[in-house]
Write an enzyme that holds these catalytic residues in place. Sequence first.
Site, PDB file in Angstrom:
ATOM      1  N   GLY A  57       0.836  -1.193   0.000  1.00  0.00           N
ATOM      2  CA  GLY A  57       0.000   0.000   0.000  1.00  0.00           C
ATOM      3  C   GLY A  57       0.868   1.239   0.000  1.00  0.00           C
ATOM      4  O   GLY A  57       2.055   1.177   0.308  1.00  0.00           O
ATOM      5  N   CYS A  84       5.342  -6.023   1.638  1.00  0.00           N
ATOM      6  CA  CYS A  84       5.710  -4.602   1.559  1.00  0.00           C
ATOM      7  C   CYS A  84       5.058  -3.819   2.702  1.00  0.00           C
ATOM      8  O   CYS A  84       5.382  -4.035   3.847  1.00  0.00           O
ATOM      9  CB  CYS A  84       5.349  -4.054   0.173  1.00  0.00           C
ATOM     10  N   TYR A  85       4.108  -2.941   2.425  1.00  0.00           N
ATOM     11  CA  TYR A  85       3.437  -2.239   3.523  1.00  0.00           C
ATOM     12  C   TYR A  85       2.848  -3.261   4.493  1.00  0.00           C
ATOM     13  O   TYR A  85       2.819  -3.037   5.703  1.00  0.00           O
ATOM     14  CB  TYR A  85       2.334  -1.324   2.976  1.00  0.00           C
ATOM     15  N   HIS A 175       7.633  -7.523  -3.670  1.00  0.00           N
ATOM     16  CA  HIS A 175       6.336  -7.951  -4.211  1.00  0.00           C
ATOM     17  C   HIS A 175       6.475  -9.269  -4.977  1.00  0.00           C
ATOM     18  O   HIS A 175       6.848  -9.257  -6.147  1.00  0.00           O
ATOM     19  CB  HIS A 175       5.779  -6.875  -5.151  1.00  0.00           C
ATOM     20  N   GLU A 177       4.164 -11.016  -6.189  1.00  0.00           N
ATOM     21  CA  GLU A 177       3.070 -11.222  -7.140  1.00  0.00           C
ATOM     22  C   GLU A 177       3.357 -10.658  -8.528  1.00  0.00           C
ATOM     23  O   GLU A 177       2.646 -10.963  -9.473  1.00  0.00           O
ATOM     24  CB  GLU A 177       1.766 -10.611  -6.592  1.00  0.00           C
ATOM     25  N   ASP A 232     -18.428 -11.586 -21.667  1.00  0.00           N
ATOM     26  CA  ASP A 232     -18.946 -11.568 -20.295  1.00  0.00           C
ATOM     27  C   ASP A 232     -20.463 -11.755 -20.245  1.00  0.00           C
ATOM     28  O   ASP A 232     -20.965 -12.623 -19.529  1.00  0.00           O
ATOM     29  CB  ASP A 232     -18.583 -10.256 -19.590  1.00  0.00           C
ATOM     30  N   LYS A 374     -11.207 -11.964 -16.224  1.00  0.00           N
ATOM     31  CA  LYS A 374     -11.599 -12.174 -17.624  1.00  0.00           C
ATOM     32  C   LYS A 374     -11.207 -13.563 -18.155  1.00  0.00           C
ATOM     33  O   LYS A 374     -12.005 -14.252 -18.769  1.00  0.00           O
ATOM     34  CB  LYS A 374     -10.930 -11.096 -18.483  1.00  0.00           C
TER      35      LYS A 374
END
Length: 518
Positions: A57, A84-85, A175, A177, A232, A374
């Site tokens: 964050g 991180c944060y 991070h 990710e 969608d 998606k």
Amino acid sequence: MTHHDRLLIIDFGSQVTQLIARRLRELNVYCEIHPFQNVTDGFLTEFAPKAVIFSGGPSSVFADGAPMPPESVFKLGIPILGICYGQQVMMHCLGGKVERGHGTAEFGRAYVTPTRTRLSLLDGWFDADKEQVWMSHGDHVSEIAPGFDVYGTSPNAPFAITADTGRNFFAVQFHPEVHHTPNGKKLYENFVRIAGFKGDWTMGAYRDDAIAKIREQVGDKKVICGLSGGVDSSVAAVLIHEAIGDQLTCVFVDHGLLRLNEASEVVTMFRDNYNIPLIHADESDLFLNELEGVSDPEQKRKTIGKLFIDVFQKYANEIEGAEFLAQGTLYPDVIESVSFSGGPSVTIKSHHNVGGLPEKMGLKLVEPLRELFKDEVRELGRELGLPESFIGRHPFPGPGLAIRCPGEITRDKLEILRKADAVYIDQIRKHGLYDEIWQAFVAILPVRTVGVMGDYRTYDYACALRAVTSVDGMTADYYPFTHEFLGETATRIINEVQGINRVTYDITSKPPGTIEWE
Ligand code: XMP
């Protein structure tokens, strides 16, 4: 209904929180992102997570009202991973120290080396002596909390990897990710294994759950669904139809801004393959008349959005007893609308949706794709047996060709644009490139140029070809066609489409450009 173990991601406002969810979904783990403000003691009890991840964050733990998790989260006896944060928050709450950045901020690539040998979170890490990671932090941890040890350091982050193995609390400064931490997925894989997830969240299971939920929510009432022909809304319609049969009616609004043959293709596919009751509302005159003289992109979107709501409402009123409105809302839309910063701070484009409908019409929402990304929707579509030609379609914006016709929209321009677009897409398919490209289309430019064809002077429109690769539409790169392909396509468009005498190729990435021209 099957019950899946759930992982809770507490969002502290990182730009990449969604990527944490992506990595976990790839591991067949069900997770949800919730902004920190919503995560109260009561919420934790109800959600009953099997593990928790604290996202990164932009805040500093020293800031007034700095985002914090509830204290009770540390007493649940379940594994927690702070990123991180999220790491700084964990240390701050558990008795460690965080210091302001001054001179030690770290943004971008860094290398972490191990300090101790074994940590289950790091299985498969440090086969070489160091791992590349992505750092993005101002403040840093200066003293770890009691119970924690250090398992990895980087030049600017002495506490890059920390863990309290007794409590299964893990905290990293980087991070894992993002793609720039190439081995990051392994950390998530280890984390969910430590937490005891079975990895049983599959599309087949999702489909069964979704059908059961729809039946429970709708009962014997009726549902209407706005069908755009996009992936969608098509998947949502087929899924709901499977759940409640002809209690569902679809409304396909043709606003006159569709691609060549699009309306008939969509209608045929739904009527022939699915036997879903479908109203084909040809309202092209209404939309095109209203758009006459409108050249501002936002004005176009607003006009189309408003008319869409009016038209939809008109047809919906004809369906007796409809109490529910189905929408193909996806997970990224849901997260954005509750994000900790209150959504994106700057509106780049006001995307058209039908959010205004239910309140006005007193309808309740059915949104069976709310939990999916998606590519997961595409997977669900396959699971439901939708034809591949439908599932693999490039995204198409709600305002359609209106935003591919910069400046004023005229019927003539739309006609030319449709033909040019069809030739371009045909070329892409013929060369086997369609599935490599996220989105490809032609924009007709508000410029006329001089050309010479045979012995004649021409004075016709110029057009731009656009083709991008992307994972989620948020960032994009232009597609590197060969010169042969571009030359052949330009020749075909100019020969086959009357009204265009010049073809350009748009090589702008996003950012700084956007995918559409408006
Ligand atoms: P941009 O142009 O913002 O597009 O880079 C990102 C993705 O969103 C689509 N897009 C829209 N979709 N209504 C929509 O439903 C809109 O107003 C709209 N504008 C852009 C675009 O096609 C791309 O897939």
